[in-house]
Structure formats: structure tokens, C-alpha cells
Design an enzyme around this catalytic site. Structure first.
Site, PDB file in Angstrom:
ATOM      1  CG  ASP A 145      -0.181   0.089   2.545  1.00 24.58           C
ATOM      2  OD1 ASP A 145      -0.223   1.156   3.194  1.00 24.58           O
ATOM      3  OD2 ASP A 145       0.462  -0.907   2.940  1.00 24.58           O
ATOM      4  CB  SER A 146       0.930   4.259   0.575  1.00 27.26           C
ATOM      5  OG  SER A 146       1.248   5.630   0.508  1.00 27.26           O
ATOM      6  CB  ALA A 147       5.771   4.055   0.559  1.00 23.81           C
ATOM      7  CG  HIS A 263      -3.170   7.851   0.882  1.00 21.40           C
ATOM      8  ND1 HIS A 263      -2.773   7.415  -0.364  1.00 21.40           N
ATOM      9  CD2 HIS A 263      -2.154   7.542   1.730  1.00 21.40           C
ATOM     10  CE1 HIS A 263      -1.566   6.885  -0.276  1.00 21.40           C
ATOM     11  NE2 HIS A 263      -1.169   6.941   0.983  1.00 21.40           N
TER      12      HIS A 263
END
Length: 300
Positions: A145-147, A263
């Protein structure tokens, strides 16, 4: 460009999640020391922890010199890269996410505690994730997820290995410049200013595809891919743009923009119906990829 109408886009359950997150992770957290930020982030994640599912165990180990946590199950192994802007997060922050992926799929999950910025700028995190993927025998799946989504995409591009059965990228930041970066510049949970801060602290060149996978020029040979975006997120277009590049290169990819989500919505999967549905999409896709099955119908 008119600002989005978040009051109508975001439902009451998601607003409650946003308020709970902000209460646990106050706006002045960024002014604290890096150690302080990490402590606050871990505590915030822990506040959403719903307990370990029955029958799921975990053991810490080292793989290719990198600290990891294994949730034993069936093969193939899901290698999970956590989010946190390359600055915060680790084995504890995403322990429940990984345990619940294991419970839902029955697959072994291997969480990677890659090195963080600013002490270890790019390519340290990428090097750690790639080393773990290369050292894990047999067929594997990548997720993050994300990074962590950026790390998964970068590792997949480097490997281009038939034993990589698929990847699932959850609101990934892939170095894109789509309209969502302006349209949702002041979104709840993550702003365009936040995205720029994390890019600066990482210290990578914008055209380096090992840091920014959308900077690549070759998208052939990538595994079956699901990308998920939160609608109210400056990074939303990255997911769709990446999937479109894979399809244009002859690969299989599906993208879903989750309506009204923000997010970090993985932490809302127990309290927000839209987030719960997205998490079910994540786990069912991983299970399908593990069986070498494409779950989204025929590709053109």
C-alpha cells in the site's frame, strides 16, 4: 478547476474514520523528531487493530539480511511491503493487515521491514525489497500500500520473472503527474504537499524507475496486476495510469478507483463498508492470482 465536494463524495462512515485518524495522528506530528513520528504512526495504526484472526500465527525472521515477519500458510508466498511514505511504518504498523490477508486467502504472507528514510535514502528500501523477493523460493505474489505499492511495482519491473504470479498495488504512489494531483491537492489524509515532502526526503531522481515506476519506458513482461485507487487522493491517477501502461504493452491489468475513499483506507476496513469491500477485492484477487487465474473477465 473547482475543488472536489468532499462533503458529498465522502460518506459518514469514512468521515468518522478520518476524524479518528486525525485524533490519533495530529497535524503537528510532522514537526516532531523522526523517532517521534514513527512512534505516533505505530500507535495510530495500533488504535485500529481489530485483533489477530483465529488460527493465524506469525514469526519474525531474517530474509536476505532484511528483517521480516512470516504468517505461515499455503504457497505461493504473498510478499507485503508496507506504506508510510518511506519514513514511518514497519512490521507492527501493518501486522493486522498481513494477518488478515493470511486469514482470508490461506496463503503465506511475508512482511518486509525495509530500511526507512531519511537515515537510508533511495535505493535502500528498494534494494531490501528486491533482495527479499529474489531470496524467496518458488512462486510469489507482491502486494503493498502507498509507498509499498511503489516498491512492489519497482521490484516487479526488475524481476520480470515467470515465478511472479501477480501484484496488487493499493493506492500506490508511482511518481505520476495526473490531474488528481491538482484535483485532490488538499484531500483529507494526504495532500499534494505531503506527496512532495515524501519525494524530497526519499532523495530519488524523478526519472528513476526504481523509485518512480511510471518513469519507466518498458512495461512488457509485468505480471497480472490489480491497482486500487482511493477517489479522494492526489495519487488516484497513478493507479489507473500504471494499469493503462501495462495493458498498452500487452499485459493484463485491472484498475479500480474506490468511490469516496481516502488514502490510508485499509485501516478503515472494519468500520467503513466501502473499505471492507475493497479489502475483500484485494484478498480475492490475491487468491485468484495464486491459482494463476485472472478474475476480471476477458481482456481486450
Amino acid at each position: 478547476m473547482h475543488p472536489p465536494h468532499y462533503q458529498s463524495l465522502i460518506d459518514p462512515a469514512t468521515w468518522a474514520f478520518i476524524r479518528a485518524t486525525e485524533a490519533a495522528y495530529p497535524p503537528d506530528t510532522a514537526s516532531q523528531s523522526i523517532a517521534g513520528q514513527r512512534a505516533v504512526y505505530d500507535a495510530m495504526c495500533r488504535s485500529f487493530h481489530a485483533g489477530t484472526p483465529p488460527g493465524v500465527t506469525a514469526q519474525d525472521e531474517t530474509v536476505a539480511g532484511v528483517p521480516c515477519r512470516r504468517y505461515p500458510g499455503r504457497n505461493p508466498v504473498v510478499i507485503y511491503f508496507h506504506g508510510g511514505g518511506f519514513v514511518v511504518g514497519g512490521l507492527h504498523s501493518h501486522d493486522d493487515v498481513c494477518a488478515e490477508i493470511r486469514a482470508a486467502t490461506g496463503l503465506t504472507v511475508l512482511a518486509v521491514d525495509y530500511r526507512l528514510c531519511p537515515e537510508h535514502p533511495h535505493p535502500a528500501a528498494y534494494d531490501d525489497c528486491l533482495a527479499v523477493a529474489r531470496a524467496t523460493p518458488g512462486p510469489i505474489l507482491l502486494a503493498g500500500d502507498s509507498a509499498g505499492g511503489a516498491l512492489a511495482a519497482a521490484v516487479a519491473a526488475t524481476l520480470r520473472d515467470p515465478r511472479l504470479l501477480g501484484q496488487v498495488l493499493i493506492y500506490p504512489g508511482l511518481g505520476g503527474h495526473g490531474a488528481s494531483h491538482q484535483r485532490h491537492a488538499n484531500a483529507p489524509m494526504l495532500t499534494a504537499e505531503d506527496v512532495a515532502f515524501y519525494a524530497r526526503i526519499r532523495g530519488a531522481a524523478p526519472d528513476d524507475p526504481t523509485a518512480n515506476p511510471l518513469a519507466a519506458t518498458d512495461f512488457t513482461g509485468l505480471p497480472p496486476t490489480l491497482t486500487l485507487a482511493a477517489e479522494c487522493d492526489p495519487l488516484a491517477d497513478d493507479a489507473a495510469d500504471y494499469a493503462a501502461r501495462i495493458i498498452a504493452a500487452g499485459g493484463r491489468a485491472q484498475t479500480v478507483t474506490e468511490p469516496g475513499l481516502v488514502h490510508g483506507y485499509l485501516r478503515a476496513r472494519h468500520t467503513v463498508p466501502r473499505a471492507r469491500a475493497s479489502f475483500a477485492r484485494i484478498t480475492s484477487t490475491l487468491a485468484a492470482f495464486a491459482q494463476r487465474r485472472w478474475p476480471f473477465g476477458d481482456m481486450p
